[in-house]
Scaffold this motif. Structure first.
Motif, PDB file in Angstrom:
ATOM      1  N   LEU A   1      34.045 -52.371  32.436  1.00  0.00           N
ATOM      2  CA  LEU A   1      32.130 -51.793  32.688  1.00  0.00           C
ATOM      3  C   LEU A   1      32.110 -50.817  33.215  1.00  0.00           C
ATOM      4  N   GLY A   2      32.734 -49.849  33.434  1.00  0.00           N
ATOM      5  CA  GLY A   2      31.918 -48.139  34.225  1.00  0.00           C
ATOM      6  C   GLY A   2      32.144 -47.729  32.693  1.00  0.00           C
ATOM      7  N   GLN A   3      33.042 -47.508  32.130  1.00  0.00           N
ATOM      8  CA  GLN A   3      32.697 -46.751  30.823  1.00  0.00           C
ATOM      9  C   GLN A   3      31.880 -48.019  29.464  1.00  0.00           C
ATOM     10  N   GLY A   4      31.394 -48.925  29.865  1.00  0.00           N
ATOM     11  CA  GLY A   4      30.942 -49.261  28.790  1.00  0.00           C
ATOM     12  C   GLY A   4      28.940 -49.002  29.637  1.00  0.00           C
ATOM     13  N   LEU A   5      28.494 -48.440  30.222  1.00  0.00           N
ATOM     14  CA  LEU A   5      28.053 -48.076  31.188  1.00  0.00           C
ATOM     15  C   LEU A   5      27.897 -47.084  31.006  1.00  0.00           C
ATOM     16  N   PHE A   6      29.540 -45.375  31.244  1.00  0.00           N
ATOM     17  CA  PHE A   6      29.292 -44.345  30.320  1.00  0.00           C
ATOM     18  C   PHE A   6      28.411 -44.789  28.676  1.00  0.00           C
ATOM     19  N   ASN A   7      29.203 -45.158  28.395  1.00  0.00           N
ATOM     20  CA  ASN A   7      29.025 -45.172  26.914  1.00  0.00           C
ATOM     21  C   ASN A   7      26.929 -45.397  26.298  1.00  0.00           C
ATOM     22  N   TYR A   8      26.483 -46.141  26.975  1.00  0.00           N
ATOM     23  CA  TYR A   8      25.553 -46.597  26.497  1.00  0.00           C
ATOM     24  C   TYR A   8      24.416 -45.543  27.484  1.00  0.00           C
ATOM     25  N   TYR A   9      25.116 -45.464  28.801  1.00  0.00           N
ATOM     26  CA  TYR A   9      23.386 -44.388  28.906  1.00  0.00           C
ATOM     27  C   TYR A   9      24.191 -42.925  28.474  1.00  0.00           C
ATOM     28  N   ALA A  10      24.956 -42.310  27.832  1.00  0.00           N
ATOM     29  CA  ALA A  10      25.902 -40.935  28.268  1.00  0.00           C
ATOM     30  C   ALA A  10      24.444 -39.789  27.307  1.00  0.00           C
ATOM     31  N   ASP A  11      24.255 -40.179  26.414  1.00  0.00           N
ATOM     32  CA  ASP A  11      22.936 -39.279  26.116  1.00  0.00           C
ATOM     33  C   ASP A  11      21.471 -39.465  26.590  1.00  0.00           C
ATOM     34  N   LEU A  12      21.250 -40.520  27.089  1.00  0.00           N
ATOM     35  CA  LEU A  12      20.125 -40.235  28.895  1.00  0.00           C
ATOM     36  C   LEU A  12      19.648 -40.109  29.165  1.00  0.00           C
ATOM     37  N   ILE A  13      21.528 -39.992  30.341  1.00  0.00           N
ATOM     38  CA  ILE A  13      21.616 -39.576  31.768  1.00  0.00           C
ATOM     39  C   ILE A  13      21.182 -37.766  31.452  1.00  0.00           C
TER      40      ILE A  13
ATOM     41  N   ARG B   1      31.458 -59.519  36.427  1.00  0.00           N
ATOM     42  CA  ARG B   1      30.701 -60.598  35.476  1.00  0.00           C
ATOM     43  C   ARG B   1      29.098 -60.260  36.064  1.00  0.00           C
ATOM     44  N   THR B   2      28.480 -60.677  37.436  1.00  0.00           N
ATOM     45  CA  THR B   2      26.958 -60.234  38.029  1.00  0.00           C
ATOM     46  C   THR B   2      26.221 -58.877  37.839  1.00  0.00           C
ATOM     47  N   GLU B   3      27.210 -58.425  38.021  1.00  0.00           N
ATOM     48  CA  GLU B   3      26.813 -56.532  38.164  1.00  0.00           C
ATOM     49  C   GLU B   3      26.458 -56.533  36.809  1.00  0.00           C
ATOM     50  N   ALA B   4      27.567 -56.942  35.589  1.00  0.00           N
ATOM     51  CA  ALA B   4      27.088 -56.422  34.285  1.00  0.00           C
ATOM     52  C   ALA B   4      25.820 -57.628  33.474  1.00  0.00           C
ATOM     53  N   LYS B   5      25.635 -58.124  34.130  1.00  0.00           N
ATOM     54  CA  LYS B   5      24.395 -58.834  33.936  1.00  0.00           C
ATOM     55  C   LYS B   5      23.169 -58.600  34.492  1.00  0.00           C
ATOM     56  N   ILE B   6      23.491 -57.716  35.913  1.00  0.00           N
ATOM     57  CA  ILE B   6      22.485 -57.135  35.957  1.00  0.00           C
ATOM     58  C   ILE B   6      21.843 -55.624  35.409  1.00  0.00           C
ATOM     59  N   GLN B   7      23.208 -55.242  34.905  1.00  0.00           N
ATOM     60  CA  GLN B   7      22.854 -53.996  34.197  1.00  0.00           C
ATOM     61  C   GLN B   7      22.179 -54.129  32.297  1.00  0.00           C
ATOM     62  N   LEU B   8      22.659 -55.527  31.794  1.00  0.00           N
ATOM     63  CA  LEU B   8      22.471 -55.933  30.652  1.00  0.00           C
ATOM     64  C   LEU B   8      20.602 -56.785  30.748  1.00  0.00           C
ATOM     65  N   ILE B   9      20.546 -57.108  31.432  1.00  0.00           N
ATOM     66  CA  ILE B   9      18.824 -57.461  32.008  1.00  0.00           C
ATOM     67  C   ILE B   9      18.120 -56.129  31.730  1.00  0.00           C
ATOM     68  N   ASP B  10      18.810 -54.976  32.880  1.00  0.00           N
ATOM     69  CA  ASP B  10      17.813 -53.478  32.803  1.00  0.00           C
ATOM     70  C   ASP B  10      17.333 -52.840  31.163  1.00  0.00           C
ATOM     71  N   MET B  11      18.597 -52.789  30.836  1.00  0.00           N
ATOM     72  CA  MET B  11      18.730 -52.852  29.623  1.00  0.00           C
ATOM     73  C   MET B  11      17.935 -52.562  28.610  1.00  0.00           C
ATOM     74  N   LEU B  12      18.524 -54.568  28.490  1.00  0.00           N
ATOM     75  CA  LEU B  12      17.350 -55.205  26.987  1.00  0.00           C
ATOM     76  C   LEU B  12      16.059 -55.145  27.535  1.00  0.00           C
TER      77      LEU B  12
END
Length: 389
Positions: A167-179, A216-227
């Motif tokens: 999860l942490g790696q996925g969030l970093f990969n996704y948001y790294a260029d926006l952070i 799992r639930t934290e990941a789904k919350i993050q997915l909602i924000d992403m999508l």
């Protein structure tokens, strides 16, 4: 039964069998079986029940970081519905996360291959950094973000052991260029870390949302924000995930509010109206997590539906006024729904030839609305002197 997960070893820095996982509670199936109900209680806002179960775990494992992290996460979700506007839980939350860090650091100092300790260090520092950012303590947020990323980088070697680590790696990969754009104070931190990969990050978060247990639930919350973001432009996909979470956790105020918002955005009027009414009803009942922020959202949506869909101006005015009250009692008068509620009330007042009410609502926009809102120009135009015919 779920088929065993197959891990491609060429994508994992350390083969699972090469790591000693003895004593790792994250991977213990008996602990998972025991905590399944506690995690469900947490996300269904049964905070007292969840806390009792996490305290039971702490009594048996007083020197492990996991029970303290879960107790902290329980407090974090008490803070979520208000969008972190209420600081009353800050000290308790930080105490649990500091204890998580202390226990995990002790384990890591004894064994620098204890990737479970790295997981908890990265997660706890990350949560603290997020809170410090919300409180505009940017120096602390930057420091704790650097520490979180350090341990995240070290825990990458365990990604193949459990989806929890992804999860942490996925969030970093996704948001790294926006952070660095959203948080320029983090630029000195990010310069030492590799560039992200948006598509890989999205895939990793999806994997955790499907295969994770604790995360799992934290990941789904993050997915909602992403999508639902302007980056992905997929609110329908976010709505589908949110609907699943709402069915699983019907008393989670944050999830219900997100569902109401996504229904509003996607034009799903019937479900959006129903869940907005549920939100207001649960606020009236005083259920945990149901407070003014959710009321502001729900009342605005119901006002909008009544004004523009049902053309019931009496009901629309009532809901807009409730939205305004919710915003004022929670000191959130600079939020957009407050401005738009005043703007729509002003339009109704003009339509009804009530000049005093129109002036009152337009003045509230000038007093509180963000200067970037086009609604300000409308309010300013209203107060310009009119030429006599």
């Amino acid at each position: 039964m779920r088929r065993p997960r197959t891990v491609a070893l060429d994508t994992v820095a350390v083969a699972p069998q090469a790591v000693d996982t003895q004593g790792w509670l994250l991977l213990d199936p008996d602990i998972r079986g025991e905590l399944g109900g506690a995690v469900a209680n947490l996300y269904n806002f049964k905070f007292d029940r969840a806390e009792r179960q996490f305290r039971s775990l702490r009594r048996r494992y007083p020197h492990h970081p996991m029970p303290y992290f879960l107790l902290g996460l329980n407090v974090w979700w008490k803070m979520m519905p208000s969008n972190f506007t209420d600081p009353k839980y800050d000290r308790l939350f930080l105490a649990y996360m500091d204890t998580t860090i202390a226990q995990a650091k002790r384990r890591y100092d004894a064994d620098d291959k204890d990737y479970e300790a790295c997981f908890f260090l990265s997660a706890a520092y990350g949560f603290e950094a997020r809170l410090f950012g919300e409180r505009s303590s940017f120096a602390k947020a930057s420091l704790y973000s650097k520490r979180a990323l350090n341990y995240l980088e070290r825990s990458r070697e365990a990604n193949g052991l459990s989806p929890e680590f992804l999860l942490g790696q996925g969030l970093f990969n996704y948001y790294a260029d926006l952070i660095s754009e959203a948080h320029p104070w983090l630029k000195p931190v990010l310069v030492f870390f590799p560039k992200g990969n948006r598509m890989l990050g999205l895939q990793q978060v999806r994997t955790v949302a499907t295969e994770g247990f604790y995360t799992r639930t934290e990941a789904k919350i993050q997915l909602i924000d992403m999508l639902e973001s302007t980056r992905e432009k997929n609110p329908a996909g976010a709505l589908q995930i949110c609907a699943g979470l709402m069915a699983e956790f019907p008393d989670n105020a944050y999830v219900q509010r997100e569902y109401a918002k996504l229904c509003f955005v996607t034009g799903n009027i019937g479900p959006g109206e129903a869940v907005s009414r549920q939100l207001l009803d649960k606020i009236n009942q005083g259920l945990p997590g149901y407070e003014a922020t959710s009321g502001r959202y729900a009342a605005y949506y119901l006002g909008y539906y009544n004004q523009f869909i049902y053309h019931n101006l009496v009901a629309a005015k009532d809901y807009y006024l409730r939205c305004i009250v919710f915003a004022e009692i929670s000191s959130q008068t600079q939020q957009r729904y407050y401005a738009y509620a005043n703007g729509n009330l002003a339009k109704i007042a003009v339509q009804e030839h009530d000049a005093a009410a129109a002036r009152r609502y337009y003045q509230a926009i000038l007093d509180h609305a963000d200067h970037s809102l086009p609604l300000r120009a409308e309010a300013q135009q209203y107060f310009k002197p009119r030429k006599k015919k």
